[in-house]
Design an enzyme around this catalytic site. Structure first.
Site, PDB file in Angstrom:
ATOM      1  N   ILE A 152       0.825  -1.206   0.000  1.00  0.00           N
ATOM      2  CA  ILE A 152       0.000   0.000   0.000  1.00  0.00           C
ATOM      3  C   ILE A 152       0.862   1.259   0.000  1.00  0.00           C
ATOM      4  O   ILE A 152       0.487   2.271  -0.592  1.00  0.00           O
ATOM      5  CB  ILE A 152      -0.948   0.004   1.218  1.00  0.00           C
ATOM      6  CG1 ILE A 152      -1.988  -1.108   1.076  1.00  0.00           C
ATOM      7  CG2 ILE A 152      -1.645   1.358   1.369  1.00  0.00           C
ATOM      8  CD1 ILE A 152      -2.916  -1.235   2.265  1.00  0.00           C
ATOM      9  N   GLU A 153       2.020   1.203   0.632  1.00  0.00           N
ATOM     10  CA  GLU A 153       2.847   2.405   0.770  1.00  0.00           C
ATOM     11  C   GLU A 153       3.732   2.624  -0.462  1.00  0.00           C
ATOM     12  O   GLU A 153       3.339   3.296  -1.401  1.00  0.00           O
ATOM     13  CB  GLU A 153       3.651   2.325   2.069  1.00  0.00           C
ATOM     14  CG  GLU A 153       2.740   2.304   3.299  1.00  0.00           C
ATOM     15  CD  GLU A 153       3.491   2.260   4.603  1.00  0.00           C
ATOM     16  OE1 GLU A 153       4.255   3.209   4.871  1.00  0.00           O
ATOM     17  OE2 GLU A 153       3.326   1.285   5.362  1.00  0.00           O
ATOM     18  N   MET A 154       4.919   2.033  -0.502  1.00  0.00           N
ATOM     19  CA  MET A 154       5.798   2.224  -1.661  1.00  0.00           C
ATOM     20  C   MET A 154       5.663   1.110  -2.693  1.00  0.00           C
ATOM     21  O   MET A 154       6.163   1.240  -3.812  1.00  0.00           O
ATOM     22  CB  MET A 154       7.246   2.356  -1.201  1.00  0.00           C
ATOM     23  CG  MET A 154       7.514   3.640  -0.427  1.00  0.00           C
ATOM     24  SD  MET A 154       9.250   3.790   0.053  1.00  0.00           S
ATOM     25  CE  MET A 154       9.291   5.469   0.683  1.00  0.00           C
TER      26      MET A 154
END
Length: 411
Positions: A152-154
């Site tokens: 979800i983040e990077m």
């Protein structure tokens, strides 16, 4: 024994970046790495306010600070090439302009994906061991690796991240000089953690107020007759004037001063969790936040599997808290006024509610004073950081990253 140098954290020279303008060049990096002072191990001191917590400094035995490592971490912190689509950097969520946090309820990652928790701040991490709201990362280094591979983040892989960075000669040079084993994901994390450890809150009005108050208490008899003090002990007289001038330059309103006294009182009970130099016990508590949901976030329980940890989340610092809205692990409270009201009402009842959470008898003025204390009294300067001065794009980096992602089956 390696040479060492004592430095004061908050000094902008530590975060100013390699001197110059525009993208970093090979020549500038070579000159920077050739300077022995950039490889001296730094022994940090903390500024007024945080200084009382110096014994709690974390992580430096395993990952000593140097200027070269801090600078490398600065470059990585602001570099979106750590993410799979080159859109998200550490600073995208932990933004210096937003208190090293972000003003959305939940963190936003690659492709606009939304996480499930509010972004915690990245300052004063030098005083913190376990990281994340649930403490699942045992160190700042472990935390730094997490978002890179989080879908979800990077949304990257550690292998693809390293492959990308190895396609950028300026990074390879720095890693080879700073670390014996060169460019690895663990060393990426060490560099980022080193940069984050020097981001600390500066002295706040409450710190100056308390310093003056402590002096006046300790030397009560002396300050009653300043003419005599000036004559008999000019050094002490000069120190008193210095403290008065510092407090005058960082004024605290009457409301904020009352709020500070209330914050430390049994009536408000804030220091049951928000204590110490960084105003946090670094422990986990169930405040009832979100526990009325059909499937509540169980926080620390997901790490420990201990029933006592159900719905418990780490106590955040309240230094510079006015800059890090919204609040709580789920970003459900938009203002400090809402936070104070939540505590005043005793949180949300549930089976695992912390015994520290009780309904408070606070007047409207009490609540306003507590908010004034947190907004005015606990806000200090953050060090100036050069968010630019990064390494230029390299086509080899893009190709290496794309190949590694393809091999890992990441779209």
């Amino acid at each position: 024994m390696l040479p060492t140098e004592t430095v004061m954290l908050g000094d902008p020279a530590l975060t100013a970046g390699i001197p110059g303008e525009g993208d970093l060049t090979d020549e500038q990096i070579d000159a920077w790495l050739a300077d022995p002072k950039n490889h001296i191990v730094l022994k940090p001191e903390l500024p007024l306010g945080l200084k009382a917590g110096e014994a709690e400094i974390q992580g430096l035995d395993a990952n000593p600070l140097t200027r070269a490592k801090i600078e490398l971490g600065r470059q990585l912190y602001f570099d979106p090439r750590l993410s799979s689509d080159v859109t998200i950097s550490c600073a995208s969520c932990h933004n210096p302009e937003k208190g090293y946090a972000f003003d959305t309820r939940f963190g936003i990652g690659v492709g606009g994906q939304e996480g499930g928790r509010n972004t915690p701040t990245a300052y004063n991490r030098i005083l913190s061991g376990a990281q994340f709201w649930d403490g699942r990362a045992a160190s700042l280094e472990e935390q730094a690796k997490g978002p890179i591979a989080n879908p979800i983040e990077m949304s990257n892989t550690h292998e693809a991240c390293v492959a990308c960075l190895k396609g950028i000669p300026g990074y390879v040079k720095q890693f080879d000089k700073i670390f014996d084993d060169g460019l690895t994901i663990d060393n990426v994390a060490k560099a980022i953690a080193s940069f984050e450890r020097v981001i600390v809150t500066g002295p706040a009005p409450w710190d100056y107020y308390q310093e003056l108050k402590s002096f006046e208490t300790a030397y009560a008899a002396d300050v009653e007759d300043l003419d005599a003090l000036k004559e008999e002990d000019p050094d002490l007289y000069a120190e008193y004037n210095r403290l008065k001038e510092a407090a005058a330059q960082h004024p605290l309103s009457e409301s904020a001063a009352r709020g500070g006294e209330l914050f430390f009182s049994d009536k408000a009970g804030c220091t049951a969790c928000h204590l110490g130099a960084n105003f946090t016990d670094e422990k986990y508590h169930n405040l009832g936040v979100g526990m009325d949901a059909e499937k509540p976030d169980l926080g620390r329980f997901e790490v420990t599997q201990q029933d006592a940890d159900r719905g418990a989340f780490k106590t955040p610092t309240v230094r510079n808290v006015a800059q890090t809205a919204p609040y709580m692990h789920d970003g459900s409270q938009a203002t400090l006024e809402e936070v104070v009201e939540w505590y005043a009402q005793g949180g949300h009842p549930n089976q695992w509610l912390s015994e520290k959470i009780k309904k408070l008898e606070l007047s409207d003025q009490d609540k306003a004073d507590l908010v004034a204390f947190m907004k005015e009294g606990l806000t200090g300067d953050l060090p100036k950081v050069n968010a630019g001065r990064l390494l230029p794009d390299a086509e080899a980096a893009k190709e290496a990253s794309e190949k590694a992602l393809e091999e890992a089956g990441v779209n």
